[in-house]
Design a protein around this motif. Structure first.
Motif, PDB file in Angstrom:
ATOM      1  N   ALA A   9       4.623  10.242 -15.998  1.00  0.00           N
ATOM      2  CA  ALA A   9       5.555  11.330 -15.670  1.00  0.00           C
ATOM      3  C   ALA A   9       6.826  10.857 -14.978  1.00  0.00           C
ATOM      4  O   ALA A   9       7.934  11.177 -15.430  1.00  0.00           O
ATOM      5  N   PRO A  10       6.742  10.100 -13.852  1.00  0.00           N
ATOM      6  CA  PRO A  10       7.987   9.682 -13.205  1.00  0.00           C
ATOM      7  C   PRO A  10       8.818   8.735 -14.064  1.00  0.00           C
ATOM      8  O   PRO A  10      10.049   8.760 -14.007  1.00  0.00           O
ATOM      9  N   VAL A  11       8.136   7.915 -14.878  1.00  0.00           N
ATOM     10  CA  VAL A  11       8.873   6.984 -15.737  1.00  0.00           C
ATOM     11  C   VAL A  11       9.627   7.745 -16.818  1.00  0.00           C
ATOM     12  O   VAL A  11      10.830   7.520 -17.049  1.00  0.00           O
ATOM     13  N   VAL A  12       8.939   8.662 -17.495  1.00  0.00           N
ATOM     14  CA  VAL A  12       9.569   9.424 -18.575  1.00  0.00           C
ATOM     15  C   VAL A  12      10.694  10.303 -18.027  1.00  0.00           C
ATOM     16  O   VAL A  12      11.809  10.331 -18.574  1.00  0.00           O
ATOM     17  N   ALA A  13      10.409  11.013 -16.938  1.00  0.00           N
ATOM     18  CA  ALA A  13      11.435  11.882 -16.349  1.00  0.00           C
ATOM     19  C   ALA A  13      12.611  11.065 -15.832  1.00  0.00           C
ATOM     20  O   ALA A  13      13.778  11.471 -15.967  1.00  0.00           O
ATOM     21  N   GLY A  14      12.334   9.891 -15.242  1.00  0.00           N
ATOM     22  CA  GLY A  14      13.414   9.043 -14.733  1.00  0.00           C
ATOM     23  C   GLY A  14      14.302   8.505 -15.836  1.00  0.00           C
ATOM     24  O   GLY A  14      15.535   8.513 -15.714  1.00  0.00           O
ATOM     25  N   LEU A  15      13.696   8.024 -16.915  1.00  0.00           N
ATOM     26  CA  LEU A  15      14.490   7.512 -18.033  1.00  0.00           C
ATOM     27  C   LEU A  15      15.310   8.627 -18.681  1.00  0.00           C
ATOM     28  O   LEU A  15      16.481   8.433 -19.037  1.00  0.00           O
TER      29      LEU A  15
ATOM     30  N   SER B 196      15.698  17.319 -16.960  1.00  0.00           N
ATOM     31  CA  SER B 196      14.729  16.334 -17.435  1.00  0.00           C
ATOM     32  C   SER B 196      13.346  16.602 -16.849  1.00  0.00           C
ATOM     33  O   SER B 196      12.333  16.571 -17.568  1.00  0.00           O
ATOM     34  N   ALA B 197      13.290  16.877 -15.539  1.00  0.00           N
ATOM     35  CA  ALA B 197      11.999  17.126 -14.890  1.00  0.00           C
ATOM     36  C   ALA B 197      11.334  18.384 -15.442  1.00  0.00           C
ATOM     37  O   ALA B 197      10.128  18.400 -15.706  1.00  0.00           O
ATOM     38  N   ALA B 198      12.112  19.452 -15.611  1.00  0.00           N
ATOM     39  CA  ALA B 198      11.545  20.704 -16.111  1.00  0.00           C
ATOM     40  C   ALA B 198      10.974  20.532 -17.516  1.00  0.00           C
ATOM     41  O   ALA B 198       9.907  21.072 -17.838  1.00  0.00           O
ATOM     42  N   THR B 199      11.659  19.766 -18.343  1.00  0.00           N
ATOM     43  CA  THR B 199      11.177  19.538 -19.707  1.00  0.00           C
ATOM     44  C   THR B 199       9.833  18.825 -19.703  1.00  0.00           C
ATOM     45  O   THR B 199       8.893  19.204 -20.421  1.00  0.00           O
ATOM     46  N   VAL B 200       9.708  17.800 -18.864  1.00  0.00           N
ATOM     47  CA  VAL B 200       8.452  17.048 -18.782  1.00  0.00           C
ATOM     48  C   VAL B 200       7.330  17.925 -18.246  1.00  0.00           C
ATOM     49  O   VAL B 200       6.197  17.921 -18.767  1.00  0.00           O
TER      50      VAL B 200
END
Length: 425
Positions: A142-148, A265-269
């Protein structure tokens, strides 16, 4: 509800208390960047977040079913185990709130539940496959995908903004980013209610199953959904100002384009994970997105000392809450006096943490732009990662470049003679 015993009622109330702490602990996920960039006033932001958290609680029950019938084997599970698990989760939430670290309320709950279940019935009571696939793997991803996603979105935003040369267009664009930031913050709040309120629904449903009120595999009753939504909304409205300060300005300095990119980005994840039934940590998703947005702007600096403390808290959450949950379950197994002792220890521990927090209180004035205690700690120099990413970031916009030019021309040190006045002899 006529079959609810006193112990079961205590467990339900304790679950709602956890839901309340989850609300004020995780308010920062949705509103920290919106407050730090000045898009919304602090009280307005938390009120908006509270309403949308309540609405989000009614959108899905997939995560609740993962908790109530996935992680722990319901057969033979005692109600006291749920109580012990909640004690571990609440105390960890309060401790991390005291030090202003955005740890995961979700993992605190899972850690307490796993620790209490293992103490009660051994490792066979925990479904290891579900824990790995729906808790641990999403926690890493989660943090990796949202961060990228936030990093790329921020770069794209500044690249598009760099083509704007007209001053009026730049002002209109800035207003648009602020409006977009408010909309994306609302989306994160909705996602938080959809994901996190369901965790309490799942715990209460699990307690009702262990108490014989519901059959295994049942969906949360309507009154459970309503009460969980109201509890998390109330906690959100009170605002976890300490964690808001850390998320809003402790990790990195954000501007409206970055805030918009991070929250979207965070909301989408989060919404995607809720749809799939993954019990994702909204804290980790939003924190990763904030760091990604910080790295995506040229000259942006991530405060790695704060980020490191946050990573350590993430790693400690599951085992720490698990140990407390296991200890609480050990006491509850001793009988009624053990349950009473655990309740007393929970109240005493919570009270002690609250008293410590009053020594240096943090309120809404401390998190607003230009507040009394703006950014905690001194600004850090750019590290290796930040410098490497900044080297390939797009150039600043025309307005930023023009401002930089103006600030490099020094003002005259003393009075200057008027060239139009003729010299006198």
């Amino acid at each position: 509800m006529e079959h609810i015993t006193l112990l079961l009622a205590i467990v339900i109330v304790t679950a709602l208390v956890f839901d309340f702490t989850n609300g004020f602990h995780d308010t920062a996920n949705a509103m920290a960047t919106t407050i730090s960039t000045g898009a919304l006033k602090p009280k307005t932001a938390v009120a908006m977040s509270a309403v949308l958290n309540l609405v989000g609680a009614f959108l899905s029950v997939e995560v609740a079913k993962t908790i109530s019938g996935g992680i722990i084997n319901e057969n033979g599970l005692r109600t006291e185990v749920i109580f012990a698990a909640l004690v571990g989760a609440i105390l960890w939430n309060l401790l991390t709130w005291l030090v202003g670290l955005p740890s995961s309320s979700s993992h605190a709950l899972f850690g307490g539940l796993i620790g209490a279940a293992v103490m009660s019935a051994g490792w066979s009571s925990v479904d290891g496959g579900t824990v790995v696939t729906k808790v641990l793997l999403p926690a890493v991803a989660a943090p990796v995908v949202a961060g990228l996603a936030a990093l790329l979105a921020t770069k794209l935003t500044y690249r598009i903004g760099g083509k704007i040369r007209d001053g009026a267009q730049e002002k209109a664009t800035a207003k648009g980013y602020r409006a977009g930031q408010i909309a994306s913050a609302g989306l994160v709040s909705l996602a938080h209610g959809t994901n996190d309120a369901q965790k309490t629904m799942g715990i209460i449903t699990l307690a009702l199953v262990t108490g014989g009120v519901l059959s295994p595999g049942s969906n949360p009753p309507v009154w459970v959904i309503v009460s969980a939504g109201l509890a998390i909304a109330l906690g959100t409205y009170l605002g976890g100002w300490r964690i808001i300060r850390t998320m809003g300005s402790g990790l990195t300095e954000l501007r409206p384009p970055q805030g918009f990119a991070a929250q979207t980005s965070a909301a989408t994840v989060i919404l995607a994970s809720s749809h799939l039934g993954f019990s994702l940590s909204t804290t980790q998703s939003c924190s990763g997105a904030v760091m990604g947005a910080g790295l995506g702007r040229r000259g942006g600096v991530v405060r790695w000392s704060t980020a490191t403390r946050m990573f350590v808290a993430w790693g400690l959450t599951l085992p720490a809450a698990g140990l407390v949950g296991a200890g609480a379950e050990f006491l509850t197994k001793q009988g009624t006096w053990g349950v009473v002792l655990v309740a007393v220890l929970l109240v005493a521990g919570s009270g002690a943490i609250w008293v410590l927090s009053r020594r240096k209180p943090v309120g809404q004035d401390d998190v607003a732009p230009g507040g009394q205690n703006g950014t905690p700690g001194d600004a850090e120099p750019a590290g290796v990662v930040t410098t490497a990413i900044a080297a390939v970031s797009p150039p600043p916009t025309a307005a930023q470049a023009q401002q930089d030019l103006k600030t490099t021309i020094p003002a005259p040190a003393g009075p200057v003679a008027d060239p139009a006045r003729p010299a006198t002899v």
